[in-house]
Design an enzyme around this catalytic site. Structure first.
Site, short mmCIF file in Angstrom:
data_model
loop_
_atom_site.label_atom_id
_atom_site.label_comp_id
_atom_site.label_asym_id
_atom_site.label_seq_id
_atom_site.Cartn_x
_atom_site.Cartn_y
_atom_site.Cartn_z
N HIS A 48 0.80 -1.36 0.43
CA HIS A 48 0.14 0.31 0.08
C HIS A 48 0.70 1.32 0.14
CE1 HIS A 48 -3.78 -1.98 0.17
NE2 HIS A 48 -3.64 -3.00 1.67
N ARG A 73 6.47 -6.51 2.64
CA ARG A 73 5.70 -7.42 2.60
C ARG A 73 5.60 -7.03 0.71
NH1 ARG A 73 -0.88 -5.99 4.11
NH2 ARG A 73 -0.11 -4.01 3.61
N ASP A 87 16.44 -11.19 -3.68
CA ASP A 87 17.85 -10.94 -4.44
C ASP A 87 18.92 -9.51 -3.93
OD1 ASP A 87 18.09 -12.79 -6.17
OD2 ASP A 87 17.87 -12.14 -7.71
N GLU A 152 -6.65 -12.67 5.58
CA GLU A 152 -7.48 -11.39 5.32
C GLU A 152 -8.15 -11.85 4.90
OE1 GLU A 152 -4.45 -8.53 4.43
OE2 GLU A 152 -4.03 -9.46 2.73
N ASP A 178 -9.08 -6.01 6.18
CA ASP A 178 -9.11 -6.74 5.11
C ASP A 178 -10.33 -7.69 5.64
OD1 ASP A 178 -7.98 -5.71 2.21
OD2 ASP A 178 -6.46 -5.98 3.26
#
Length: 265
Positions: A48, A73, A87, A152, A178
């Site tokens: 987000h 995230r 990576d 969620e 959510d």
């Protein structure tokens, strides 16, 4: 060079409470300020917040000298993006909206090299290997990785037993906002039905022998979720902390209109 230790994964093993903060400014400077305050872990939000792979890299570099363990995230389940995040040195990865064991297993494969997964080999090009400085990285990388899947949605709650049992899933993180929207109670994660679903997730994940986390910026929520069995709890959001601090300061000098309050995060 030995494989870098994952401090977040080590803290999970200790089973002690871990207090975290969401990092949403998408800059290394702001995230370093939060890391300097002493939170146990930080969530660098690629879902987000306006983050990209380069901005996430800058934040990983900025917080590296501090004790706050970074969690990244991802915006989705894309294995190509996951490869890039690993990576650049992400050790603990959180993935949103996991709703089945099949999805969870696919995420595990995205974090593993063949023959156990599909992660591509970057070798000396990538920070994770310290540019080929880590001894035997290809065979040892999984030891330092920690995969957190988010439950969620109502479907995720229904499938949580299979999700939590998936080999390679290290922890489950609950998204109250959510989940409440998906259950038909938008803006009301405190609804008894939502709370019952949250308790089900906690109990089921614990039965699988794995830890549970949650986002709870309000203290009373955080304390309740801790009592219910959540181990790693995000109790702050950097953007909210800035806004609340600014409003509190300004209110000392001028009258402000009423501010909306929310329990949805």
């Amino acid at each position: 060079m030995q494989l870098p230790i994952n401090p977040f994964k080590n803290m999970l093993i200790k089973r002690e409470p871990m207090w975290g903060c969401w990092a949403g400014f998408a800059t290394g400077y702001a995230t370093e300020i939060i890391a300097n305050t002493g939170f146990d872990w930080l969530l660098i939000d690629g879902e987000h917040a306006p983050n990209t792979v380069p901005t996430i890299l800058a934040q990983l570099q900025a917080v590296a000298p501090y004790s706050s363990a970074p969690v990244v995230r991802s915006v989705n389940h894309d294995p190509a993006l996951i490869k890039q995040l690993l990576d650049i040195g992400t050790q603990t990865l959180m993935v949103p909206m996991v709703e089945s064991a099949e999805q969870a297993a696919a995420l595990v494969r995205a974090t593993r090299y063949p023959p156990h997964g599909i992660r591509g080999v970057g070798g000396g090009l990538v920070r994770a290997t310290r540019w080929d400085g880590v001894d035997d990285y290809l065979n040892k990388a999984h030891e330092s990785l920690c995969l957190i899947v988010q439950v969620e949605s109502p479907k995720g709650v229904e499938q949580v037993e299979a999700i939590a049992a998936t080999d390679g899933v290290d922890a489950v993180f609950i998204g109250p906002a959510d989940l409440s929207v998906g259950m038909g109670y938008p803006g009301n994660p405190g609804h008894p039905d939502v709370q019952s679903a949250i308790q089900k997730v906690i109990n089921t994940v614990h039965a699988a022998g794995k830890p549970v986390g949650i986002l709870a910026p309000l203290e009373e929520d955080a304390r309740r979720y801790q009592a219910l069995g959540c181990q790693f709890i995000a109790v702050g959001i950097d953007i909210s902390l800035l806004r609340q601090g600014a409003l509190t300061t300004l209110a000392r000098y001028k009258e402000l209109p009423p501010q909306p309050s929310t329990r949805t995060y």
